[in-house]
Design a protein around this motif. Structure first.
Motif, short mmCIF file in Angstrom:
data_model
loop_
_atom_site.label_atom_id
_atom_site.label_comp_id
_atom_site.label_asym_id
_atom_site.label_seq_id
_atom_site.Cartn_x
_atom_site.Cartn_y
_atom_site.Cartn_z
N TYR A 16 73.86 70.02 57.35
CA TYR A 16 74.86 70.55 58.28
C TYR A 16 75.46 71.87 57.78
CZ TYR A 16 74.63 66.84 61.63
OH TYR A 16 74.17 66.00 62.62
N VAL A 17 75.69 71.96 56.48
CA VAL A 17 76.25 73.21 55.94
C VAL A 17 75.20 74.30 55.91
CG1 VAL A 17 77.29 74.27 53.90
CG2 VAL A 17 78.01 71.99 54.61
N GLY A 18 73.95 73.93 55.60
CA GLY A 18 72.91 74.93 55.43
C GLY A 18 72.20 75.34 56.70
N ALA A 19 72.02 74.41 57.64
CA ALA A 19 71.15 74.67 58.79
C ALA A 19 71.88 74.87 60.10
CB ALA A 19 70.15 73.51 58.94
N MET A 20 73.18 74.62 60.15
CA MET A 20 73.89 74.65 61.42
C MET A 20 74.85 75.83 61.54
SD MET A 20 72.59 72.15 63.07
CE MET A 20 73.69 71.82 64.43
N GLY A 21 74.43 76.97 61.03
CA GLY A 21 75.25 78.17 61.16
C GLY A 21 76.49 78.11 60.28
N THR A 22 77.54 78.80 60.70
CA THR A 22 78.74 78.90 59.87
C THR A 22 79.79 77.84 60.23
OG1 THR A 22 79.76 80.47 61.42
CG2 THR A 22 78.41 81.38 59.63
N PHE A 23 79.51 77.04 61.23
CA PHE A 23 80.49 76.12 61.79
C PHE A 23 81.06 75.18 60.72
CE2 PHE A 23 81.52 72.72 65.03
CZ PHE A 23 82.39 73.51 65.77
N TYR A 24 80.20 74.43 60.05
CA TYR A 24 80.64 73.45 59.07
C TYR A 24 80.99 74.13 57.75
CZ TYR A 24 78.87 70.15 62.48
OH TYR A 24 78.66 69.45 63.64
N ARG A 25 80.32 75.23 57.47
CA ARG A 25 80.64 75.99 56.26
C ARG A 25 82.10 76.45 56.30
NH1 ARG A 25 77.20 81.27 55.73
NH2 ARG A 25 75.80 79.82 56.79
N SER A 44 73.45 79.35 50.94
CA SER A 44 72.53 80.33 50.36
C SER A 44 71.24 79.68 49.88
CB SER A 44 73.22 81.07 49.21
OG SER A 44 72.34 81.97 48.58
N ALA A 45 71.37 78.56 49.17
CA ALA A 45 70.18 77.87 48.68
C ALA A 45 69.33 77.37 49.83
CB ALA A 45 70.60 76.72 47.77
N TRP A 46 69.97 76.81 50.84
CA TRP A 46 69.23 76.30 52.00
C TRP A 46 68.51 77.45 52.70
CZ3 TRP A 46 69.04 71.12 53.55
CH2 TRP A 46 68.37 70.89 54.76
N GLY A 47 69.21 78.54 52.89
CA GLY A 47 68.61 79.69 53.56
C GLY A 47 67.42 80.26 52.80
N ASN A 48 67.42 80.11 51.48
CA ASN A 48 66.32 80.59 50.65
C ASN A 48 65.21 79.56 50.49
OD1 ASN A 48 67.47 83.13 50.12
ND2 ASN A 48 68.67 82.30 48.41
N GLY A 49 65.36 78.43 51.19
CA GLY A 49 64.33 77.40 51.15
C GLY A 49 64.38 76.50 49.94
N ASP A 50 65.44 76.61 49.14
CA ASP A 50 65.56 75.78 47.93
C ASP A 50 66.43 74.57 48.26
OD1 ASP A 50 65.82 74.68 45.43
OD2 ASP A 50 66.19 76.58 44.41
N ARG A 51 65.84 73.55 48.84
CA ARG A 51 66.58 72.38 49.26
C ARG A 51 67.21 71.64 48.08
NH1 ARG A 51 65.61 74.93 53.30
NH2 ARG A 51 64.64 74.13 55.21
N GLN A 52 66.50 71.59 46.95
CA GLN A 52 67.04 70.86 45.81
C GLN A 52 68.30 71.54 45.27
OE1 GLN A 52 65.89 67.80 44.74
NE2 GLN A 52 67.86 67.88 43.67
N ALA A 53 68.30 72.86 45.22
CA ALA A 53 69.49 73.58 44.75
C ALA A 53 70.66 73.34 45.69
CB ALA A 53 69.20 75.07 44.63
N ALA A 54 70.36 73.24 46.99
CA ALA A 54 71.43 72.95 47.96
C ALA A 54 72.04 71.58 47.69
CB ALA A 54 70.89 73.03 49.38
N LEU A 55 71.18 70.60 47.41
CA LEU A 55 71.68 69.26 47.11
C LEU A 55 72.47 69.24 45.80
CD1 LEU A 55 68.58 67.01 47.97
CD2 LEU A 55 70.53 67.54 49.41
N ASP A 56 71.95 69.94 44.80
CA ASP A 56 72.60 69.94 43.49
C ASP A 56 73.98 70.58 43.53
OD1 ASP A 56 70.36 68.71 42.45
OD2 ASP A 56 69.49 70.56 41.64
N ALA A 57 74.19 71.45 44.50
CA ALA A 57 75.49 72.14 44.60
C ALA A 57 76.60 71.25 45.12
CB ALA A 57 75.35 73.38 45.49
N ILE A 58 76.24 70.11 45.67
CA ILE A 58 77.23 69.20 46.24
C ILE A 58 77.63 68.18 45.18
CG2 ILE A 58 77.68 67.48 48.03
CD1 ILE A 58 75.55 68.94 49.73
N GLY A 59 78.82 68.34 44.67
CA GLY A 59 79.29 67.48 43.60
C GLY A 59 79.85 66.17 44.08
N ASP A 60 80.05 65.24 43.15
CA ASP A 60 80.62 63.95 43.49
C ASP A 60 82.01 64.08 44.09
OD1 ASP A 60 78.43 62.44 42.73
OD2 ASP A 60 79.13 62.22 40.65
N ASP A 61 82.76 65.12 43.66
CA ASP A 61 84.11 65.29 44.18
C ASP A 61 84.09 65.53 45.67
OD1 ASP A 61 82.86 67.75 43.83
OD2 ASP A 61 84.71 68.80 43.31
#
Length: 334
Positions: free
Chosen positions: A237-246, A263-280
């Motif tokens: 939702y943050v990476g693929a749905m425009g700026t709405f959820y961002r 940024s990671a999602w837009g560059n095709g790096d799905r794992q980096a996008a996931l890693d950026a989401i912390g437990d908090d």
């Protein structure tokens, strides 16, 4: 007292029967309403009609029908029909959705979203009254017709979905309820101020505006599996749905995380996008993990002053058995 409801899965299930079975399970385990957000899968009206026919008591409704793909009069007709079919169990949620869906899927210009939402609410109410509709707005002008069938015996409540300050203010001023999503506890409290401001502008009691908070829930004895599902869902939702959820996350103090994910999602790096989401962030937005941990988290959201309903929603990648397990683990009757 806060009641639990459920958002039927927004990701496509193999069949309508799979969706209906979840609604039946929700009814059996004490959830008060089965909402169906309409995106680019099965249309909400047909699925909700099927749910109404195969259940007895649970409330039904679309948590959001967008205000671009149908005319407001047709939304009113649909609401009247589903209220009749369900025996008075229907509640309507309206909202603009976002540019990605409205422009990319429906081919409509995402213009005047707040004004359109207000006019939809007003026109739908006129339609449902059974009186002749005569309306002259900035977006819509129509008149001379009324429902050919009798209006619903049980009035249909009309809610508004929104994330930003002005959309929440609109809900407080004009709607019967507000549907909130992707909000942290502090984010909910901030938006409650907007809701109260809107109610004041409309000379209304804010307590008369029902607040339904949707939170992403994933429950598994394998807590890491549940958290992976939630990360995948949020990253999409943050990476693929425009700026709405961002933008929504940025307003709540997670701007750096949101930008990194996008940024990671837009560059095709799905794992980096996931890693950026912390437990908090996961803990701030949902009820995710083992059954014990998820139950503690959902109760934290239910304790927020002003929240009337918590809606259990699911990550996009969850399998049918995982959806059922989450429903059962968080069931009011457990």
């Amino acid at each position: 007292m806060t009641h639990r409801t459920v958002h039927l899965p927004v990701a496509a299930r193999p069949s309508i029967d799979d969706v209906v079975s979840l609604a039946r399970l929700a009814e059996e385990t004490g959830y008060r309403r089965a909402w169906l957000p309409e995106t680019w899968g099965r249309d909400a009206a047909t699925v909700l009609a099927t749910v109404a026919e195969r259940t007895d008591d649970i409330g039904i409704g679309p948590s959001i029908l967008n205000v671009y793909s149908r005319s407001p009069a047709l939304v009113g007709q649909t609401a009247a029909t589903l209220q009749e079919l369900s025996g008075g169990r229907f509640r309507l949620g309206l909202g603009p959705s976002g540019p990605a869906v409205i422009e990319g899927w429906h081919g409509q210009s995402f213009d005047e979203p707040l004004r359109r939402t207000r006019e939809y609410i007003e026109i739908v109410r006129q339609v449902l009254s059974g009186e002749t509709v005569n309306y002259a707005g900035d977006v819509f002008t129509l008149g001379g017709f009324r429902l050919r069938c009798d209006p619903p015996e049980t009035p249909v409540a009309v809610d508004a979905a929104g994330m930003g300050p002005k959309s929440v203010e609109l809900a407080g001023r004009f709607a019967d309820g507000w549907h909130a999503l992707m909000l942290t506890p502090d984010g909910v409290r901030d938006r409650m101020e907007d809701l109260r401001r809107g109610a004041d502008l409309g000379d209304r009691d804010p307590d008369d505006v029902r607040v339904t908070l949707s939170i992403t829930c994933a429950v598994s004895e394998d807590g890491e599996r549940a958290r992976t599902l939630a990360r995948q869902h949020l990253a999409f939702y943050v990476g693929a749905m425009g700026t709405f959820y961002r933008n929504a996350l940025a307003r709540q103090g997670y701007e750096e995380t949101a930008e990194t994910v996008a940024s990671a999602w837009g560059n095709g790096d799905r794992q980096a996008a996931l890693d950026a989401i912390g437990d908090d962030l996961l803990d701030d937005l949902g009820a995710v993990g083992t059954p014990e941990r998820a139950r503690e988290q959902i109760e934290r959201f239910e304790a927020i002053d002003g929240v009337d309903r918590v809606a259990v929603s699911f990550p996009r990648g969850a399998e049918q058995d995982e959806l059922a397990a989450t429903l059962e683990a968080l069931a009011p009757n457990r």
